[in-house]
Scaffold this motif. Structure first.
Motif, PDB file in Angstrom:
ATOM      1  N   VAL A   1      19.905  38.837 -22.241  1.00  0.00           N
ATOM      2  CA  VAL A   1      21.153  39.482 -23.206  1.00  0.00           C
ATOM      3  C   VAL A   1      20.635  40.111 -24.081  1.00  0.00           C
ATOM      4  O   VAL A   1      19.000  40.004 -24.316  1.00  0.00           O
ATOM      5  CB  VAL A   1      21.782  38.412 -24.474  1.00  0.00           C
ATOM      6  CG1 VAL A   1      22.429  38.704 -25.427  1.00  0.00           C
ATOM      7  CG2 VAL A   1      22.106  37.177 -23.164  1.00  0.00           C
TER       8      VAL A   1
ATOM      9  N   PRO B   1      26.128  40.800 -22.947  1.00  0.00           N
ATOM     10  CA  PRO B   1      26.120  39.859 -22.747  1.00  0.00           C
ATOM     11  C   PRO B   1      25.534  39.791 -21.586  1.00  0.00           C
ATOM     12  O   PRO B   1      25.617  40.634 -20.771  1.00  0.00           O
ATOM     13  CB  PRO B   1      26.893  38.939 -23.032  1.00  0.00           C
ATOM     14  CG  PRO B   1      27.916  39.998 -22.980  1.00  0.00           C
ATOM     15  CD  PRO B   1      27.808  41.146 -23.837  1.00  0.00           C
TER      16      PRO B   1
ATOM     17  N   HIS C   1      29.418  36.051 -17.476  1.00  0.00           N
ATOM     18  CA  HIS C   1      29.787  35.885 -18.768  1.00  0.00           C
ATOM     19  C   HIS C   1      31.069  35.869 -19.617  1.00  0.00           C
ATOM     20  O   HIS C   1      31.248  36.365 -20.605  1.00  0.00           O
ATOM     21  CB  HIS C   1      27.967  35.251 -20.163  1.00  0.00           C
ATOM     22  CG  HIS C   1      27.511  34.474 -19.599  1.00  0.00           C
ATOM     23  ND1 HIS C   1      26.015  34.102 -19.610  1.00  0.00           N
ATOM     24  CD2 HIS C   1      27.334  34.276 -18.326  1.00  0.00           C
ATOM     25  CE1 HIS C   1      25.281  33.835 -19.183  1.00  0.00           C
ATOM     26  NE2 HIS C   1      25.774  33.583 -17.892  1.00  0.00           N
TER      27      HIS C   1
ATOM     28  N   TYR D   1      31.139  33.145 -22.153  1.00  0.00           N
ATOM     29  CA  TYR D   1      31.166  32.973 -24.405  1.00  0.00           C
ATOM     30  C   TYR D   1      29.798  33.438 -24.437  1.00  0.00           C
ATOM     31  O   TYR D   1      29.243  34.408 -24.108  1.00  0.00           O
ATOM     32  CB  TYR D   1      30.966  31.348 -24.122  1.00  0.00           C
ATOM     33  CG  TYR D   1      31.902  30.099 -24.043  1.00  0.00           C
ATOM     34  CD1 TYR D   1      32.403  30.136 -23.180  1.00  0.00           C
ATOM     35  CD2 TYR D   1      32.767  29.938 -25.124  1.00  0.00           C
ATOM     36  CE1 TYR D   1      33.574  29.290 -22.921  1.00  0.00           C
ATOM     37  CE2 TYR D   1      33.687  29.267 -24.809  1.00  0.00           C
ATOM     38  CZ  TYR D   1      34.242  28.727 -23.624  1.00  0.00           C
ATOM     39  OH  TYR D   1      35.386  27.978 -24.036  1.00  0.00           O
ATOM     40  N   LEU D   2      29.995  34.093 -25.808  1.00  0.00           N
ATOM     41  CA  LEU D   2      29.113  34.834 -26.601  1.00  0.00           C
ATOM     42  C   LEU D   2      28.782  34.701 -28.013  1.00  0.00           C
ATOM     43  O   LEU D   2      29.911  34.473 -28.732  1.00  0.00           O
ATOM     44  CB  LEU D   2      29.386  36.592 -26.859  1.00  0.00           C
ATOM     45  CG  LEU D   2      28.147  37.385 -27.759  1.00  0.00           C
ATOM     46  CD1 LEU D   2      28.803  38.625 -26.922  1.00  0.00           C
ATOM     47  CD2 LEU D   2      28.930  37.654 -29.019  1.00  0.00           C
TER      48      LEU D   2
ATOM     49  N   TYR E   1      31.259  32.908 -32.539  1.00  0.00           N
ATOM     50  CA  TYR E   1      31.400  32.911 -30.803  1.00  0.00           C
ATOM     51  C   TYR E   1      32.923  33.206 -30.249  1.00  0.00           C
ATOM     52  O   TYR E   1      33.930  32.449 -30.980  1.00  0.00           O
ATOM     53  CB  TYR E   1      31.129  31.474 -30.512  1.00  0.00           C
ATOM     54  CG  TYR E   1      32.175  30.082 -29.912  1.00  0.00           C
ATOM     55  CD1 TYR E   1      31.901  29.302 -31.417  1.00  0.00           C
ATOM     56  CD2 TYR E   1      33.263  29.963 -28.849  1.00  0.00           C
ATOM     57  CE1 TYR E   1      32.647  28.066 -30.895  1.00  0.00           C
ATOM     58  CE2 TYR E   1      33.422  29.249 -29.287  1.00  0.00           C
ATOM     59  CZ  TYR E   1      33.638  28.150 -30.466  1.00  0.00           C
ATOM     60  OH  TYR E   1      34.385  26.813 -29.977  1.00  0.00           O
TER      61      TYR E   1
ATOM     62  N   SER F   1      24.888  34.141 -24.522  1.00  0.00           N
ATOM     63  CA  SER F   1      26.109  34.321 -23.790  1.00  0.00           C
ATOM     64  C   SER F   1      25.486  32.971 -23.079  1.00  0.00           C
ATOM     65  O   SER F   1      24.877  32.598 -22.668  1.00  0.00           O
ATOM     66  CB  SER F   1      26.076  35.622 -23.502  1.00  0.00           C
ATOM     67  OG  SER F   1      25.291  35.464 -21.595  1.00  0.00           O
TER      68      SER F   1
END
Lengths: 112, 116
Positions: B4, B25, B29, B31-32, B48, B94
Motif C-alpha cells: 500500500v 491500495p 484488493h 477493500y480500502l 472504508y 487494503s
C-alpha cells in the motif's frame, strides 16, 4: 463490535518466550481472532489469526482457549526487533466484520 | 508487489488550508480503509470502501473530512479547512475478502500531518 481486553504493557528479556494475553469474552461463534503489531514509526502489520484451533506461523503462535473467550500470542524467542505495540482484534464473518476496530493494544518492551 | 502506497509521507500546513492525502491500495484488493492515529485516541477507523463504494463513514469526525475512491487503484482523504487538532498520522490499508473474515489487512507507511 465485540471488544478485546489486553494489558497496557509487558516486559520481556531478549531470547526468552513472551506470552501476550487477550480477553474477548463477548466473542461470537463466527468471529476470527487476529493479531497485528505496530513497530515504531510504521503502520500495523499482520502477525497471525485463528478461529478455533491453535495456529503457528514463522512469526508467532496463537493459542486459543477452548471456550474462545481468551487467546494468547506467543513469541518463542523475543528479539529487540519485537518491541512494538501488539493488537488483538476480532473480525466477524458478516459484512460488519470488515469494520476493523483497534483497541489500545499491549506495548511490549524487550530488554537486552 | 509494492504494498500500500501513501503520499505524501509528511505534510505540514497552516490552519485553514486544504489537505489531500493519497493512497494506492494493493492491486486486486477490494477493500480500502482510512485510519487516523493519535496518542490520545489511538487508531481510529474513519471510513472504508468495498469495490470503490463507501460502506461505513461513521468514523469521519465532521464535515470537514471527505474521502473518495474514483477507481480501484486510488483513494483520497481530504480535509477542508484543516485545523490543528487534525494533526495525526493517517494510515491507509487494503484487504481482499477470502473465506469470510480471515483476510489480512495491509497498511501503508502513513502520512504524518501537522497543522500549524
Amino acid at each position: 463490535d465485540a471488544k478485546t481486553t489486553q494489558p497496557n504493557s509487558m516486559e520481556s528479556n531478549e531470547e526468552e518466550p513472551v506470552h501476550l494475553p487477550c480477553n474477548h469474552s463477548t466473542i461470537s461463534g463466527t468471529d476470527y481472532i487476529h493479531w497485528y503489531r505496530q513497530l515504531p514509526s510504521q503502520g500495523p502489520e499482520y502477525v497471525i489469526h485463528g478461529l478455533t484451533s491453535n495456529v503457528n506461523n514463522r512469526m508467532a503462535s496463537l493459542a486459543i482457549a477452548e471456550d474462545r473467550k481468551s487467546s494468547t500470542l506467543i513469541l518463542h524467542r523475543a528479539t529487540l526487533r519485537d518491541a512494538a505495540v501488539y493488537y488483538c482484534i476480532l473480525r466477524g464473518a458478516n459484512t460488519g466484520g470488515f469494520k476493523t476496530i483497534f483497541g489500545a493494544g499491549t506495548r511490549l518492551f524487550v530488554k537486552a | 508487489d509494492a504494498g500500500v502506497i501513501q503520499s505524501p509521507r509528511h505534510e505540514v500546513t497552516e490552519m485553514g488550508q486544504e489537505v489531500t492525502l493519497r493512497c494506492k491500495p494493493i492491486s486486486g484488493h477490494d477493500y480500502l480503509f482510512w485510519y487516523r492515529q493519535t496518542m490520545m485516541r489511538g487508531l481510529e477507523l474513519l471510513i472504508y470502501f468495498n469495490n470503490n463504494v463507501p460502506i461505513d463513514d461513521s468514523g469521519m469526525p465532521e464535515d470537514r473530512f471527505s474521502a473518495k475512491m474514483p477507481n480501484a487503484s486510488f483513494s483520497t482523504l481530504k480535509i477542508q479547512p484543516s485545523e490543528p487538532r487534525d494533526s495525526a498520522v493517517y494510515f491507509c490499508a487494503s484487504s481482499i475478502r477470502v473465506e469470510g473474515s480471515n483476510e489480512k489487512l495491509f497498511f501503508g507507511s502513513g502520512t504524518q500531518l501537522s497543522v500549524l
